[in-house]
Design a protein around this motif. Structure first.
Motif, PDB file in Angstrom:
ATOM      1  N   GLN A  50       0.826  -1.207   0.000  1.00 41.13           N
ATOM      2  CA  GLN A  50       0.000   0.000   0.000  1.00 41.13           C
ATOM      3  C   GLN A  50       0.862   1.259   0.000  1.00 41.13           C
ATOM      4  O   GLN A  50       0.577   2.215  -0.727  1.00 41.13           O
ATOM      5  N   LEU A  51       1.908   1.258   0.830  1.00 39.23           N
ATOM      6  CA  LEU A  51       2.810   2.420   0.873  1.00 39.23           C
ATOM      7  C   LEU A  51       3.482   2.630  -0.483  1.00 39.23           C
ATOM      8  O   LEU A  51       3.545   3.752  -0.988  1.00 39.23           O
ATOM      9  N   GLU A  52       3.970   1.544  -1.055  1.00 32.27           N
ATOM     10  CA  GLU A  52       4.641   1.647  -2.343  1.00 32.27           C
ATOM     11  C   GLU A  52       3.705   2.143  -3.434  1.00 32.27           C
ATOM     12  O   GLU A  52       4.062   3.025  -4.226  1.00 32.27           O
ATOM     13  N   ALA A  53       2.511   1.608  -3.479  1.00 31.27           N
ATOM     14  CA  ALA A  53       1.539   2.017  -4.499  1.00 31.27           C
ATOM     15  C   ALA A  53       1.134   3.480  -4.331  1.00 31.27           C
ATOM     16  O   ALA A  53       0.984   4.211  -5.319  1.00 31.27           O
ATOM     17  N   ARG A  54       0.984   3.899  -3.093  1.00 31.37           N
ATOM     18  CA  ARG A  54       0.501   5.260  -2.839  1.00 31.37           C
ATOM     19  C   ARG A  54       1.587   6.323  -3.023  1.00 31.37           C
ATOM     20  O   ARG A  54       1.326   7.395  -3.580  1.00 31.37           O
ATOM     21  N   TYR A  55       2.794   6.034  -2.549  1.00 33.42           N
ATOM     22  CA  TYR A  55       3.823   7.074  -2.522  1.00 33.42           C
ATOM     23  C   TYR A  55       4.992   6.853  -3.484  1.00 33.42           C
ATOM     24  O   TYR A  55       5.577   7.819  -3.974  1.00 33.42           O
ATOM     25  N   CYS A  56       5.352   5.627  -3.741  1.00 32.02           N
ATOM     26  CA  CYS A  56       6.592   5.365  -4.478  1.00 32.02           C
ATOM     27  C   CYS A  56       6.402   5.226  -5.983  1.00 32.02           C
ATOM     28  O   CYS A  56       7.308   5.545  -6.753  1.00 32.02           O
ATOM     29  N   LYS A  57       5.262   4.740  -6.392  1.00 35.27           N
ATOM     30  CA  LYS A  57       5.040   4.428  -7.799  1.00 35.27           C
ATOM     31  C   LYS A  57       5.302   5.628  -8.709  1.00 35.27           C
ATOM     32  O   LYS A  57       5.967   5.502  -9.734  1.00 35.27           O
ATOM     33  N   ASN A  58       4.815   6.780  -8.338  1.00 32.38           N
ATOM     34  CA  ASN A  58       4.985   7.988  -9.161  1.00 32.38           C
ATOM     35  C   ASN A  58       5.825   9.055  -8.465  1.00 32.38           C
ATOM     36  O   ASN A  58       5.625  10.242  -8.682  1.00 32.38           O
ATOM     37  N   CYS A  59       6.779   8.612  -7.666  1.00 36.73           N
ATOM     38  CA  CYS A  59       7.596   9.551  -6.891  1.00 36.73           C
ATOM     39  C   CYS A  59       8.504  10.376  -7.808  1.00 36.73           C
ATOM     40  O   CYS A  59       9.353   9.836  -8.527  1.00 36.73           O
ATOM     41  N   LEU A  60       8.337  11.675  -7.750  1.00 40.08           N
ATOM     42  CA  LEU A  60       9.113  12.584  -8.584  1.00 40.08           C
ATOM     43  C   LEU A  60      10.579  12.612  -8.149  1.00 40.08           C
ATOM     44  O   LEU A  60      11.481  12.664  -8.989  1.00 40.08           O
ATOM     45  N   ILE A  61      10.825  12.576  -6.862  1.00 43.54           N
ATOM     46  CA  ILE A  61      12.203  12.604  -6.365  1.00 43.54           C
ATOM     47  C   ILE A  61      12.963  11.374  -6.855  1.00 43.54           C
ATOM     48  O   ILE A  61      14.100  11.471  -7.321  1.00 43.54           O
ATOM     49  N   LYS A  62      12.327  10.217  -6.764  1.00 42.89           N
ATOM     50  CA  LYS A  62      12.945   8.978  -7.235  1.00 42.89           C
ATOM     51  C   LYS A  62      13.260   9.070  -8.730  1.00 42.89           C
ATOM     52  O   LYS A  62      14.344   8.698  -9.172  1.00 42.89           O
ATOM     53  N   LYS A  63      12.332   9.607  -9.506  1.00 42.60           N
ATOM     54  CA  LYS A  63      12.529   9.741 -10.949  1.00 42.60           C
ATOM     55  C   LYS A  63      13.699  10.669 -11.252  1.00 42.60           C
ATOM     56  O   LYS A  63      14.560  10.355 -12.084  1.00 42.60           O
ATOM     57  N   ILE A  64      13.755  11.797 -10.578  1.00 39.49           N
ATOM     58  CA  ILE A  64      14.839  12.755 -10.806  1.00 39.49           C
ATOM     59  C   ILE A  64      16.183  12.144 -10.417  1.00 39.49           C
ATOM     60  O   ILE A  64      17.168  12.274 -11.147  1.00 39.49           O
ATOM     61  N   LYS A  65      16.224  11.469  -9.268  1.00 42.85           N
ATOM     62  CA  LYS A  65      17.470  10.817  -8.831  1.00 42.85           C
ATOM     63  C   LYS A  65      17.934   9.799  -9.869  1.00 42.85           C
ATOM     64  O   LYS A  65      19.123   9.710 -10.162  1.00 42.85           O
TER      65      LYS A  65
ATOM     66  N   GLU B 159      19.125  11.869 -13.091  1.00 46.24           N
ATOM     67  CA  GLU B 159      20.304  12.715 -12.932  1.00 46.24           C
ATOM     68  C   GLU B 159      21.501  11.975 -12.343  1.00 46.24           C
ATOM     69  O   GLU B 159      22.639  12.381 -12.575  1.00 46.24           O
ATOM     70  N   GLU B 160      21.260  10.939 -11.571  1.00 47.86           N
ATOM     71  CA  GLU B 160      22.358  10.219 -10.931  1.00 47.86           C
ATOM     72  C   GLU B 160      22.367   8.778 -11.437  1.00 47.86           C
ATOM     73  O   GLU B 160      22.940   8.510 -12.473  1.00 47.86           O
ATOM     74  N   SER B 161      21.751   7.880 -10.712  1.00 44.74           N
ATOM     75  CA  SER B 161      21.689   6.477 -11.132  1.00 44.74           C
ATOM     76  C   SER B 161      20.592   5.773 -10.356  1.00 44.74           C
ATOM     77  O   SER B 161      20.072   6.291  -9.372  1.00 44.74           O
ATOM     78  N   ARG B 162      20.272   4.566 -10.800  1.00 40.40           N
ATOM     79  CA  ARG B 162      19.273   3.767 -10.080  1.00 40.40           C
ATOM     80  C   ARG B 162      19.768   3.457  -8.673  1.00 40.40           C
ATOM     81  O   ARG B 162      18.989   3.436  -7.731  1.00 40.40           O
ATOM     82  N   THR B 163      21.062   3.206  -8.558  1.00 39.11           N
ATOM     83  CA  THR B 163      21.651   2.884  -7.255  1.00 39.11           C
ATOM     84  C   THR B 163      21.500   4.059  -6.297  1.00 39.11           C
ATOM     85  O   THR B 163      21.129   3.874  -5.136  1.00 39.11           O
ATOM     86  N   GLN B 164      21.778   5.262  -6.771  1.00 35.27           N
ATOM     87  CA  GLN B 164      21.648   6.449  -5.923  1.00 35.27           C
ATOM     88  C   GLN B 164      20.195   6.698  -5.548  1.00 35.27           C
ATOM     89  O   GLN B 164      19.899   7.096  -4.415  1.00 35.27           O
TER      90      GLN B 164
END
Length: 57
Positions: A11-26, A29-34
């Motif tokens: 539920q947390l992942e679906a609600r907050y992580c799926k379309n997370c802008l910060i995660k996408k930018i990271k 601009e950096e890498s999947r690992t970062q």
């Protein structure tokens, strides 16, 4: 296996992580690992997911 804990994580992942802008930018601009490091060590939602995951061990 604790299915309630897995459901909370999903539920947390679906609600907050799926379309997370910060995660996408990271990732862009950096890498999947970062991006992953940010999620599990700095993000409040990621830390919550991590704590639930620790309960599964």
């Amino acid at each position: 296996m604790n299915f309630k804990t897995l459901e909370k994580i999903n539920q947390l992942e679906a609600r907050y992580c799926k379309n997370c802008l910060i995660k996408k930018i990271k990732r862009d601009e950096e890498s999947r690992t970062q991006a992953h490091k940010f999620c599990i060590s700095e993000c409040s939602v990621g830390l919550k997911i991590r704590s639930h995951g620790n309960q599964l061990q």
